[in-house]
Design a protein around this motif. Structure first.
Motif, PDB file in Angstrom:
ATOM      1  N   VAL A  57     -46.405  71.162  18.269  1.00 39.05           N
ATOM      2  CA  VAL A  57     -47.033  69.807  18.600  1.00 39.05           C
ATOM      3  C   VAL A  57     -46.492  68.517  18.805  1.00 39.05           C
ATOM      4  O   VAL A  57     -46.391  68.156  17.683  1.00 39.05           O
ATOM      5  CB  VAL A  57     -48.872  70.902  18.568  1.00 39.05           C
ATOM      6  CG1 VAL A  57     -50.026  69.495  19.179  1.00 39.05           C
ATOM      7  CG2 VAL A  57     -48.658  71.588  18.670  1.00 39.05           C
ATOM      8  N   ARG A  58     -46.147  67.919  19.953  1.00 41.40           N
ATOM      9  CA  ARG A  58     -46.156  66.410  20.063  1.00 41.40           C
ATOM     10  C   ARG A  58     -47.693  66.183  19.444  1.00 41.40           C
ATOM     11  O   ARG A  58     -48.191  66.208  20.422  1.00 41.40           O
ATOM     12  CB  ARG A  58     -45.294  66.010  21.256  1.00 41.40           C
ATOM     13  CG  ARG A  58     -45.606  64.895  21.047  1.00 41.40           C
ATOM     14  CD  ARG A  58     -44.539  64.287  19.857  1.00 41.40           C
ATOM     15  NE  ARG A  58     -43.853  62.663  19.600  1.00 41.40           N
ATOM     16  CZ  ARG A  58     -44.554  61.820  19.372  1.00 41.40           C
ATOM     17  NH1 ARG A  58     -45.668  61.665  18.618  1.00 41.40           N
ATOM     18  NH2 ARG A  58     -44.169  60.840  19.859  1.00 41.40           N
ATOM     19  N   ALA A  59     -47.515  65.418  18.253  1.00 42.09           N
ATOM     20  CA  ALA A  59     -48.889  65.416  17.836  1.00 42.09           C
ATOM     21  C   ALA A  59     -48.792  63.374  18.797  1.00 42.09           C
ATOM     22  O   ALA A  59     -48.202  62.657  18.922  1.00 42.09           O
ATOM     23  CB  ALA A  59     -48.884  64.500  16.171  1.00 42.09           C
ATOM     24  N   ARG A  60     -50.399  63.411  19.518  1.00 42.15           N
ATOM     25  CA  ARG A  60     -51.196  62.086  19.984  1.00 42.15           C
ATOM     26  C   ARG A  60     -51.885  61.727  18.807  1.00 42.15           C
ATOM     27  O   ARG A  60     -52.341  60.523  18.994  1.00 42.15           O
ATOM     28  CB  ARG A  60     -51.710  62.043  21.237  1.00 42.15           C
ATOM     29  CG  ARG A  60     -50.457  62.428  22.321  1.00 42.15           C
ATOM     30  CD  ARG A  60     -49.303  61.847  22.193  1.00 42.15           C
ATOM     31  NE  ARG A  60     -47.993  62.205  22.738  1.00 42.15           N
ATOM     32  CZ  ARG A  60     -46.656  61.627  22.931  1.00 42.15           C
ATOM     33  NH1 ARG A  60     -46.588  60.963  22.786  1.00 42.15           N
ATOM     34  NH2 ARG A  60     -46.364  62.575  23.381  1.00 42.15           N
ATOM     35  N   ALA A  61     -53.043  62.503  18.305  1.00 38.43           N
ATOM     36  CA  ALA A  61     -53.110  61.966  17.755  1.00 38.43           C
ATOM     37  C   ALA A  61     -54.079  62.876  16.157  1.00 38.43           C
ATOM     38  O   ALA A  61     -54.001  64.142  16.740  1.00 38.43           O
ATOM     39  CB  ALA A  61     -55.151  61.506  18.095  1.00 38.43           C
ATOM     40  N   VAL A  62     -54.211  62.668  15.002  1.00 36.48           N
ATOM     41  CA  VAL A  62     -54.645  63.000  14.055  1.00 36.48           C
ATOM     42  C   VAL A  62     -56.178  62.734  13.089  1.00 36.48           C
ATOM     43  O   VAL A  62     -55.667  61.116  13.244  1.00 36.48           O
ATOM     44  CB  VAL A  62     -53.504  63.761  13.449  1.00 36.48           C
ATOM     45  CG1 VAL A  62     -53.021  64.741  13.928  1.00 36.48           C
ATOM     46  CG2 VAL A  62     -53.224  62.444  12.473  1.00 36.48           C
ATOM     47  N   THR A 144     -60.184  62.522  25.477  1.00 37.58           N
ATOM     48  CA  THR A 144     -59.107  61.530  24.951  1.00 37.58           C
ATOM     49  C   THR A 144     -58.568  62.930  23.775  1.00 37.58           C
ATOM     50  O   THR A 144     -59.000  63.525  23.143  1.00 37.58           O
ATOM     51  CB  THR A 144     -59.170  60.335  24.752  1.00 37.58           C
ATOM     52  OG1 THR A 144     -60.175  60.311  23.357  1.00 37.58           O
ATOM     53  CG2 THR A 144     -59.950  59.473  25.624  1.00 37.58           C
ATOM     54  N   HIS A 145     -57.356  62.242  23.517  1.00 36.65           N
ATOM     55  CA  HIS A 145     -56.862  63.022  22.308  1.00 36.65           C
ATOM     56  C   HIS A 145     -57.291  62.880  21.199  1.00 36.65           C
ATOM     57  O   HIS A 145     -56.983  63.091  20.520  1.00 36.65           O
ATOM     58  CB  HIS A 145     -55.311  62.944  22.648  1.00 36.65           C
ATOM     59  CG  HIS A 145     -54.297  62.690  23.357  1.00 36.65           C
ATOM     60  ND1 HIS A 145     -54.078  65.115  23.086  1.00 36.65           N
ATOM     61  CD2 HIS A 145     -53.456  62.668  24.335  1.00 36.65           C
ATOM     62  CE1 HIS A 145     -53.425  64.697  24.575  1.00 36.65           C
ATOM     63  NE2 HIS A 145     -52.437  63.546  24.470  1.00 36.65           N
ATOM     64  N   GLU A 358     -53.307  57.704  15.402  1.00 36.69           N
ATOM     65  CA  GLU A 358     -52.853  57.328  16.312  1.00 36.69           C
ATOM     66  C   GLU A 358     -51.447  57.580  16.165  1.00 36.69           C
ATOM     67  O   GLU A 358     -51.046  56.760  15.458  1.00 36.69           O
ATOM     68  CB  GLU A 358     -53.144  56.489  17.315  1.00 36.69           C
ATOM     69  CG  GLU A 358     -54.662  57.200  17.412  1.00 36.69           C
ATOM     70  CD  GLU A 358     -54.696  55.582  19.196  1.00 36.69           C
ATOM     71  OE1 GLU A 358     -55.091  55.935  20.096  1.00 36.69           O
ATOM     72  OE2 GLU A 358     -55.324  54.512  18.506  1.00 36.69           O
ATOM     73  N   LEU A 359     -50.754  58.280  17.004  1.00 36.92           N
ATOM     74  CA  LEU A 359     -49.215  58.335  16.796  1.00 36.92           C
ATOM     75  C   LEU A 359     -48.748  58.118  18.509  1.00 36.92           C
ATOM     76  O   LEU A 359     -49.360  57.985  19.474  1.00 36.92           O
ATOM     77  CB  LEU A 359     -48.540  59.962  17.086  1.00 36.92           C
ATOM     78  CG  LEU A 359     -49.532  60.229  15.284  1.00 36.92           C
ATOM     79  CD1 LEU A 359     -50.442  60.821  15.268  1.00 36.92           C
ATOM     80  CD2 LEU A 359     -47.756  60.784  14.380  1.00 36.92           C
TER      81      LEU A 359
END
Length: 360
Positions: A57-62, A144-145, A358-359
């Motif tokens: 998974v390409r992370a957008r938010a964690v 949203t992410h 956020e990434l």
């Protein structure tokens, strides 16, 4: 592996034929236990090969969970110290970048959200995270992410207690001790969606939010005598605080045949103190002793509860979120490069609510 080819994807260190293979990425690494200052943002951390059931998974938010800050400080040391360095993080929202050979339910490029098991060693504080197929679901389109990343770990923890253990059903009464946190707030919304009647304890600043989420009674534990103001008996009690006082309170308000579930089990603390070989049997014996004790004295069931992957639960959580019936408010976001500042803010309680990294 099937790989998502994107012009914006950086740090692809190797190309084979027409397929880009991600072999390293940026990540936040925990090389040793300690305060926020021990966290290291590294530009090139290895991305392992996928197993057949895994998804890249390409992370957008964690999001940052209490487990993350506790692990960083040494919680679970007996299990995790031999495995250092670790990557922290459980929650994630992002896009599928690659699929293991046996994955059928997801597709490359699809937006997903999910959460890793509490004992995972390679977490989600990275550009690319690896989760199993049953730890992911399509991201709710309506959020949203950032919003999606705050939901899975807390909601699945509550789901495990309420649906898998207590098996709550319409018309039952639930007491949530500590409804102001993410797990407690998720538990209230999940229970209301089932048709339960919910009472909760919280700080004064959370009362209006919990009543708006569907709780019928929200009591300020700092200002009221809970033993006098809580009315009636309950079919289930979820104690997100833990400790002798809240345990006694919860047990005494249960109907016979009810379920008391606490997030503060003793397995990790005992294994940290005595090692796995001694601590784990001690924890098991302690849990069994309490189960027998309360079954005999009160006629109730006693459980330590924790999060685990549950594809059915995550699908239902997604549906509720899509319908606007389940959300975890995010109070502040940080770029992942400021992870130390984010952890410090949580440690010092500058930000009581949910924090998300956020990434870009």
């Amino acid at each position: 592996m099937r790989i998502l080819r994107r012009g914006s994807m950086r740090r692809i260190s190797k190309v084979v034929g027409e397929r880009g293979i991600v072999t390293s990425c940026r990540a936040v690494v925990l090389p040793r236990f300690g305060g926020p200052e021990v966290l290291e943002f590294r530009p090139n951390v290895e991305v392992p090969d996928l197993k057949p059931n895994e998804v890249l998974v390409r992370a957008r938010a964690v999001s940052i969970n209490p487990l993350d800050t506790r692990m960083r400080a040494g919680y679970g040391r007996s299990l995790f110290e031999p495995l250092l360095p670790l990557i922290l993080g459980r929650d994630i929202s992002g896009e599928v970048a690659a699929l293991g050979a046996s994955v059928q339910s997801l597709s490359v490029g699809q937006e997903v959200f999910g959460a890793l098991h509490p004992t995972a060693v390679r977490g989600t504080y990275a550009d690319y995270a690896i989760l199993s197929e049953d730890e992911l679901a399509p991201k709710p389109v309506a959020v949203t992410h950032v919003e999606a990343s705050a939901i899975p770990f807390a909601a699945l923890t509550a789901w495990r207690a309420l649906k898998s253990t207590a098996r709550i059903s319409e018309g039952q009464r639930l007491l949530v001790i500590g409804g102001g946190g993410a797990v407690g707030f998720a538990a209230i919304q999940l229970s209301v969606a089932v048709g339960c009647h919910v009472t909760t304890t919280c700080g004064s600043q959370s009362i209006d939010r919990l009543l708006a989420a569907g709780a019928e009674q929200a009591l300020d534990y700092t200002a009221e005598d809970l033993e006098l103001t809580i009315k009636g008996k309950f079919d289930a009690v979820l104690d997100t605080i833990g400790g002798p006082d809240t345990e006694r309170l919860g047990i005494n308000f249960l109907k016979r045949g009810g379920h008391y579930m606490t997030l503060q089990g003793e397995a990790a603390s005992l294994t940290d103190r005595y090692g796995l070989a001694v601590g784990l049997p001690l924890a098991t014996a302690g849990l069994l002793k309490k189960q027998i004790q309360y079954r005999c004295s009160h006629g109730i069931e006693y459980w330590w509860t924790y999060m685990r992957a549950d594809s059915e639960g995550l699908d239902e959580i997604r549906n509720l979120s899509e319908a606007g019936k389940l959300k975890i408010p995010v109070e502040k976001t940080f770029p992942i490069t400021q992870v130390r500042e984010a952890h410090e803010a949580k440690d010092k309680r500058y930000i009581p609510g949910k924090v998300v990294l956020e990434l870009d």
